[in-house]
Design a protein around this motif. Structure first.
Motif, PDB file in Angstrom:
ATOM      1  N   VAL A 187       0.807  -1.234   0.000  1.00  0.00           N
ATOM      2  CA  VAL A 187       0.000   0.000   0.000  1.00  0.00           C
ATOM      3  C   VAL A 187       0.837   1.280   0.000  1.00  0.00           C
ATOM      4  O   VAL A 187       0.470   2.267  -0.661  1.00  0.00           O
ATOM      5  CB  VAL A 187      -1.035  -0.009   1.159  1.00  0.00           C
ATOM      6  N   SER A 188       1.997   1.263   0.650  1.00  0.00           N
ATOM      7  CA  SER A 188       2.787   2.498   0.691  1.00  0.00           C
ATOM      8  C   SER A 188       3.331   2.858  -0.693  1.00  0.00           C
ATOM      9  O   SER A 188       3.518   4.028  -1.011  1.00  0.00           O
ATOM     10  CB  SER A 188       3.924   2.385   1.697  1.00  0.00           C
ATOM     11  N   GLU A 189       3.581   1.823  -1.495  1.00  0.00           N
ATOM     12  CA  GLU A 189       4.041   2.055  -2.870  1.00  0.00           C
ATOM     13  C   GLU A 189       2.918   2.721  -3.681  1.00  0.00           C
ATOM     14  O   GLU A 189       3.134   3.698  -4.399  1.00  0.00           O
ATOM     15  CB  GLU A 189       4.415   0.684  -3.485  1.00  0.00           C
ATOM     16  N   ILE A 190       1.725   2.188  -3.528  1.00  0.00           N
ATOM     17  CA  ILE A 190       0.562   2.763  -4.223  1.00  0.00           C
ATOM     18  C   ILE A 190       0.352   4.211  -3.774  1.00  0.00           C
ATOM     19  O   ILE A 190       0.055   5.094  -4.589  1.00  0.00           O
ATOM     20  CB  ILE A 190      -0.703   1.916  -3.908  1.00  0.00           C
ATOM     21  N   ALA A 191       0.565   4.457  -2.471  1.00  0.00           N
ATOM     22  CA  ALA A 191       0.303   5.793  -1.917  1.00  0.00           C
ATOM     23  C   ALA A 191       1.337   6.834  -2.352  1.00  0.00           C
ATOM     24  O   ALA A 191       1.197   8.011  -2.026  1.00  0.00           O
ATOM     25  CB  ALA A 191       0.238   5.712  -0.389  1.00  0.00           C
ATOM     26  N   THR A 192       2.375   6.411  -3.102  1.00  0.00           N
ATOM     27  CA  THR A 192       3.337   7.402  -3.611  1.00  0.00           C
ATOM     28  C   THR A 192       2.834   8.074  -4.888  1.00  0.00           C
ATOM     29  O   THR A 192       3.367   9.095  -5.306  1.00  0.00           O
ATOM     30  CB  THR A 192       4.702   6.749  -3.965  1.00  0.00           C
ATOM     31  N   VAL A 193       1.805   7.489  -5.520  1.00  0.00           N
ATOM     32  CA  VAL A 193       1.406   7.959  -6.857  1.00  0.00           C
ATOM     33  C   VAL A 193       0.521   9.206  -6.753  1.00  0.00           C
ATOM     34  O   VAL A 193      -0.612   9.153  -6.273  1.00  0.00           O
ATOM     35  CB  VAL A 193       0.655   6.835  -7.623  1.00  0.00           C
ATOM     36  N   ASN A 194       1.059  10.308  -7.227  1.00  0.00           N
ATOM     37  CA  ASN A 194       0.376  11.590  -7.041  1.00  0.00           C
ATOM     38  C   ASN A 194      -1.010  11.631  -7.691  1.00  0.00           C
ATOM     39  O   ASN A 194      -1.952  12.182  -7.124  1.00  0.00           O
ATOM     40  CB  ASN A 194       1.265  12.713  -7.586  1.00  0.00           C
ATOM     41  N   GLU A 195      -1.130  11.036  -8.870  1.00  0.00           N
ATOM     42  CA  GLU A 195      -2.420  11.055  -9.575  1.00  0.00           C
ATOM     43  C   GLU A 195      -3.500  10.360  -8.734  1.00  0.00           C
ATOM     44  O   GLU A 195      -4.655  10.795  -8.704  1.00  0.00           O
ATOM     45  CB  GLU A 195      -2.302  10.348 -10.934  1.00  0.00           C
ATOM     46  N   LEU A 196      -3.109   9.280  -8.077  1.00  0.00           N
ATOM     47  CA  LEU A 196      -4.075   8.578  -7.210  1.00  0.00           C
ATOM     48  C   LEU A 196      -4.398   9.429  -5.988  1.00  0.00           C
ATOM     49  O   LEU A 196      -5.546   9.534  -5.569  1.00  0.00           O
ATOM     50  CB  LEU A 196      -3.506   7.230  -6.746  1.00  0.00           C
ATOM     51  N   ARG A 197      -3.364  10.046  -5.425  1.00  0.00           N
ATOM     52  CA  ARG A 197      -3.572  10.878  -4.226  1.00  0.00           C
ATOM     53  C   ARG A 197      -4.550  12.009  -4.539  1.00  0.00           C
ATOM     54  O   ARG A 197      -5.450  12.309  -3.764  1.00  0.00           O
ATOM     55  CB  ARG A 197      -2.255  11.461  -3.706  1.00  0.00           C
ATOM     56  N   GLN A 198      -4.360  12.642  -5.701  1.00  0.00           N
ATOM     57  CA  GLN A 198      -5.237  13.771  -6.048  1.00  0.00           C
ATOM     58  C   GLN A 198      -6.694  13.317  -6.122  1.00  0.00           C
ATOM     59  O   GLN A 198      -7.599  14.013  -5.664  1.00  0.00           O
ATOM     60  CB  GLN A 198      -4.801  14.375  -7.375  1.00  0.00           C
ATOM     61  N   GLN A 199      -6.875  12.135  -6.701  1.00  0.00           N
ATOM     62  CA  GLN A 199      -8.233  11.598  -6.812  1.00  0.00           C
ATOM     63  C   GLN A 199      -8.819  11.308  -5.421  1.00  0.00           C
ATOM     64  O   GLN A 199      -9.974  11.621  -5.140  1.00  0.00           O
ATOM     65  CB  GLN A 199      -8.177  10.322  -7.667  1.00  0.00           C
ATOM     66  N   MET A 200      -8.000  10.749  -4.527  1.00  0.00           N
ATOM     67  CA  MET A 200      -8.482  10.439  -3.173  1.00  0.00           C
ATOM     68  C   MET A 200      -8.805  11.723  -2.411  1.00  0.00           C
ATOM     69  O   MET A 200      -9.793  11.796  -1.687  1.00  0.00           O
ATOM     70  CB  MET A 200      -7.430   9.618  -2.387  1.00  0.00           C
ATOM     71  N   VAL A 201      -7.975  12.748  -2.592  1.00  0.00           N
ATOM     72  CA  VAL A 201      -8.208  14.021  -1.881  1.00  0.00           C
ATOM     73  C   VAL A 201      -9.539  14.633  -2.346  1.00  0.00           C
ATOM     74  O   VAL A 201     -10.291  15.184  -1.539  1.00  0.00           O
ATOM     75  CB  VAL A 201      -7.012  14.992  -2.067  1.00  0.00           C
ATOM     76  N   ARG A 202      -9.849  14.481  -3.640  1.00  0.00           N
ATOM     77  CA  ARG A 202     -11.149  14.989  -4.145  1.00  0.00           C
ATOM     78  C   ARG A 202     -12.297  14.332  -3.385  1.00  0.00           C
ATOM     79  O   ARG A 202     -13.227  14.981  -2.921  1.00  0.00           O
ATOM     80  CB  ARG A 202     -11.293  14.683  -5.639  1.00  0.00           C
ATOM     81  N   VAL A 203     -12.217  13.007  -3.254  1.00  0.00           N
ATOM     82  CA  VAL A 203     -13.280  12.272  -2.539  1.00  0.00           C
ATOM     83  C   VAL A 203     -13.323  12.738  -1.076  1.00  0.00           C
ATOM     84  O   VAL A 203     -14.385  12.975  -0.502  1.00  0.00           O
ATOM     85  CB  VAL A 203     -13.024  10.741  -2.612  1.00  0.00           C
ATOM     86  N   GLN A 204     -12.144  12.902  -0.476  1.00  0.00           N
ATOM     87  CA  GLN A 204     -12.076  13.311   0.943  1.00  0.00           C
ATOM     88  C   GLN A 204     -12.676  14.692   1.145  1.00  0.00           C
ATOM     89  O   GLN A 204     -13.390  14.936   2.123  1.00  0.00           O
ATOM     90  CB  GLN A 204     -10.613  13.254   1.424  1.00  0.00           C
ATOM     91  N   HIS A 205     -12.425  15.594   0.203  1.00  0.00           N
ATOM     92  CA  HIS A 205     -13.007  16.945   0.312  1.00  0.00           C
ATOM     93  C   HIS A 205     -14.534  16.886   0.256  1.00  0.00           C
ATOM     94  O   HIS A 205     -15.222  17.569   1.001  1.00  0.00           O
ATOM     95  CB  HIS A 205     -12.481  17.841  -0.810  1.00  0.00           C
ATOM     96  N   THR A 206     -15.050  16.054  -0.635  1.00  0.00           N
ATOM     97  CA  THR A 206     -16.505  15.923  -0.752  1.00  0.00           C
ATOM     98  C   THR A 206     -17.092  15.417   0.568  1.00  0.00           C
ATOM     99  O   THR A 206     -18.116  15.918   1.040  1.00  0.00           O
ATOM    100  CB  THR A 206     -16.857  14.922  -1.879  1.00  0.00           C
TER     101      THR A 206
END
Ligand code: DC
Length: 232
Positions: A104-123
Motif C-alpha cells: 500500500v505504501s508504494e501505491i500511496a506514492t502515486v500523485n495522480e491517485l492521491r489527487q483523486q483520493m483528496v477529491r473524494v475526501q473533500h466531498t
C-alpha cells in the motif's frame, strides 16, 4: 449555524488512530473516515488487476485505469461503521491483509491517485462533522481543520498491536514480519515526494504508548469539547 468541525488525526501506522477516531465519531455523532482504507482499496484493486506485485509495479496502467476505479463510503448496518467501497463492494477483510499492507505504501506514492483520493475526501468533509485519520489530513487534505492531532508510539508497541489484530484472522502471521512491514511503511510514508507523513505545525502531539484507549479518548475529548462548545 452548525457547530460541527473537522478533526484531523494523523500519525504512523498502528498508533491507535482508527480505534480512537471511531470511538470519538460515535460519541460526537460524527462521520468517521478512514483514509488509509481508501489507499488499501486502491492497492487491492491493483493486485487483482496484476498491476502490482512484490517485484513489479505498472504505475502507468494503474493511472490509466483511474476512471474505472470508484471509491466511496457506505454505512455497514451491522456495526454502524462507515466502510470503504471499491466499485460498490466492501472488501473489509481483504484490504487489511498483510499482502495489501506490504504494497500500500508504494501505491500511496502515486500523485495522480492521491489527487483523486483528496477529491473524494473533500466531498466527504463538505458538511463538516467529520473525523478523518491518515497521514496527510492535517497537512494537505484539511489544512484548515479546526483541530488536528498527531499520534505517535514506539515501533515495537505498534507492531505488537498490529500483530495482535492480524493474528485474530491469520494464525500463521509472525511478529517479525509485522514489525518489518511497519518499518518499511514508516520509511516510505515519511520519505515519499508527495504528501509525506509529517506533523502539521498546529497539530497536537499525542504519545499513545502508556495510555489505554479509554484514557486516550478522554484526552482527545478534553481538546475537542471546548472547541465544539465555542462553535455553538
Ligand atoms: O492507516 P493505514 O495503515 O491503513 O494506511 C495504509 C497506508 O496508506 C499507509 O501506509 C500510507 C497510506 N496512507 C496515505 O498515504 N495517506 C493517507 N491519508 C492515509 C494512508
Amino acid at each position: 449555524m452548525s457547530n460541527k468541525i473537522i478533526i484531523a488525526i494523523d500519525g504512523t501506522s498502528s498508533t491507535g488512530k482508527s480505534s480512537l477516531a471511531k470511538r470519538i465519531s460515535k460519541k460526537l455523532n460524527y462521520l468517521y473516515i478512514d483514509s488509509g482504507a481508501m489507499y488499501r482499496a486502491l492497492t487491492y484493486y491493483a493486485i487483482q488487476k496484476n498491476f502490482i506485485s512484490k517485484n513489479h509495479f505498472d504505475k502507468t496502467k494503474l493511472i490509466n485505469d483511474i476512471p474505472n476505479i470508484y471509491i466511496d463510503f457506505k454505512n455497514n448496518p451491522i456495526n454502524n461503521n462507515f466502510e470503504v467501497h471499491l466499485n460498490g463492494i466492501s472488501y473489509e477483510k481483504n484490504i487489511r491483509s498483510l499482502d495489501v499492507s506490504n504494497l500500500v505504501s508504494e501505491i500511496a506514492t502515486v500523485n495522480e491517485l492521491r489527487q483523486q483520493m483528496v477529491r473524494v475526501q473533500h466531498t466527504l468533509g463538505l458538511n463538516k462533522g467529520v473525523i478523518m485519520d491518515g497521514r496527510d489530513i492535517g497537512t494537505v487534505v484539511f489544512p484548515k481543520a479546526e483541530l488536528k492531532f498527531f499520534l505517535e508510539a514506539t515501533m515495537e508497541l505498534r507492531a505488537k498491536r498490529r500483530f495482535d489484530e492480524l493474528f485474530l484472522n491469520d494464525k500463521n502471521i509472525t511478529y517479525s514480519e509485522v514489525l518489518k512491514n511497519i518499518k518499511l511503511r514508516d520509511n516510505q510514508d515519511a520519505n515519499r515526494k508527495h504528501s509525506p507523513l509529517k506533523k502539521a505545525e498546529d497539530a497536537l502531539l499525542i504519545n499513545t504508548d502508556n495510555l489505554t484507549l479509554d484514557e486516550l479518548e478522554l484526552k482527545l475529548l478534553s481538546y475537542i469539547n471546548p472547541i465544539i462548545t465555542k462553535n455553538l
